[in-house]
Design an enzyme around this catalytic site. Sequence first.
Site, PDB file in Angstrom:
ATOM      1  N   HIS A  70      25.043  12.320   6.480  1.00  0.00           N
ATOM      2  CA  HIS A  70      23.839  12.355   6.057  1.00  0.00           C
ATOM      3  C   HIS A  70      22.898  13.808   6.582  1.00  0.00           C
ATOM      4  O   HIS A  70      22.301  14.423   6.099  1.00  0.00           O
ATOM      5  CB  HIS A  70      22.920  11.206   6.457  1.00  0.00           C
ATOM      6  CG  HIS A  70      21.692  11.203   6.178  1.00  0.00           C
ATOM      7  ND1 HIS A  70      20.845  11.653   7.537  1.00  0.00           N
ATOM      8  CD2 HIS A  70      20.795  11.338   5.207  1.00  0.00           C
ATOM      9  CE1 HIS A  70      19.422  11.309   6.909  1.00  0.00           C
ATOM     10  NE2 HIS A  70      19.347  11.271   5.644  1.00  0.00           N
ATOM     11  N   GLU A  73      24.143  16.812   4.663  1.00  0.00           N
ATOM     12  CA  GLU A  73      23.184  16.822   3.471  1.00  0.00           C
ATOM     13  C   GLU A  73      21.900  17.612   3.704  1.00  0.00           C
ATOM     14  O   GLU A  73      21.645  18.433   2.888  1.00  0.00           O
ATOM     15  CB  GLU A  73      23.302  15.520   2.857  1.00  0.00           C
ATOM     16  CG  GLU A  73      22.500  15.352   1.651  1.00  0.00           C
ATOM     17  CD  GLU A  73      21.378  14.265   1.723  1.00  0.00           C
ATOM     18  OE1 GLU A  73      19.994  14.527   1.479  1.00  0.00           O
ATOM     19  OE2 GLU A  73      21.918  13.252   1.824  1.00  0.00           O
ATOM     20  N   GLU A 145      13.027  10.029  10.744  1.00  0.00           N
ATOM     21  CA  GLU A 145      13.340   9.239   9.695  1.00  0.00           C
ATOM     22  C   GLU A 145      14.048   7.894  10.002  1.00  0.00           C
ATOM     23  O   GLU A 145      13.878   6.877   9.409  1.00  0.00           O
ATOM     24  CB  GLU A 145      14.404  10.002   8.923  1.00  0.00           C
ATOM     25  CG  GLU A 145      14.660   9.426   7.600  1.00  0.00           C
ATOM     26  CD  GLU A 145      15.562  10.470   7.024  1.00  0.00           C
ATOM     27  OE1 GLU A 145      16.641  10.060   6.205  1.00  0.00           O
ATOM     28  OE2 GLU A 145      15.547  11.609   6.655  1.00  0.00           O
TER      29      GLU A 145
END
Length: 428
Positions: A70, A73, A145
Amino acid sequence: MMNKEIIRDERLGEQYSLIHHPSGLDVLVWKMEGFSTTEALFATRYGSINTCFKTAKTGGFITVPEGIAHYLEHKLFENEDTDVFDLYAATGASANAFTSFDETAYTFSTSDNWERALEILLDFVQKPYFTRENVDKEQGIIAQEIKMVQDSPERRCFYELLGALYVNHPVKIDIAGTVESISHITPELLYECYHTFYDLHNMVLAIAGNVDEDKVIEICDRLLKPSEGLELETAFPKEPRTVNKKRVVRTFPVGLPLFNIGFKCEPCSGREYEKRSIAGYTVMQLLVGAASPLHKELFEEGLINSQFSFEVFSGSGSFFTCIVSGESRDPDEVFARICAEIERVKTEGFDEEDFEMVKKTRYGSIVKALNNVENCADSMVDSYFNGTAVFDEAQELAKLTIEDCAKALEELFNTDSAAISIVEAEKE
């Protein structure tokens, strides 16, 4: 040398091309005349569960921090000299990306200038740029996040279920990792993972819409950087058939308790996955779908509401679970009633008329989905990574019998291999 296959279904009257490009990348092109939008995905068979791997270069297996797929990305959008989103904006295309448990994909959707959008996509995904400064900066952003999503009761309920079902498998770890795990990510590790999993032999490009196949190939010829393949091998810890816990409960500021019920199954891939997935979904539709007797009873008694849903959750040939979720004033009662219905149907069998209705409805949904450009592009990637074709789902559904569903009920819905996750309201 480049060669091409045509993937066709005579019954559906649809087809798309699978092009084996000399660079090592397979390219999927679905020309959909009459559609105004184009959807593309440049995807790699690399997700959050792939934390242990080896190649011809590494020798033995190496383990990397949870959440690194992640993280990678996020970082790919930050090139050395430009912002990728600014480039897309100039073309009018909408760009995005996602990381799942077993896949990372970079996407765009556009109604114009698809050629330029494709050039941007192929260019930036092949140009990683990681420095100590930009990696450290991203850690703070992703840490925030992670903390934010921990405030989601739905997400918490889902991951608590995975933790109840799975003892060792990394699918129980949040895709984004933890604040602790991402603190160990370095530029060197990002480059290691990039050069391992972003090898073109481990990737696929899918594009659907009113596109010119020859133009797609010309752009690929010009921009793809040939790769040799790294003999990539991933590994997962041994996972027992039994669940980790039968029941987990967490508290959250919710108005009505949430629940996720999971039935842990043996993993599978390829055509066997299509068969089992179709059968599993059909069984859930018969057991708890909106037209089923049990669904009507639970709804009328106020035990479920419109948030009730179900899915087949699987990936990479290493995990497979049938999940039922929703809201209820008494989740344990819902669980008990579903388990009782499973045992009843195992004895009494499914109703033939109900089976035929569910089968026809499902087939209609599959056909309808073929009129959606985004769905066609997504389906090409998903089926490719699973070793199947988009049309295999419809073909397996056509062959599905009520006896297949009875077998799937026995194999996939073992109440001894089930667990429930509940998020209930905090006590005042």
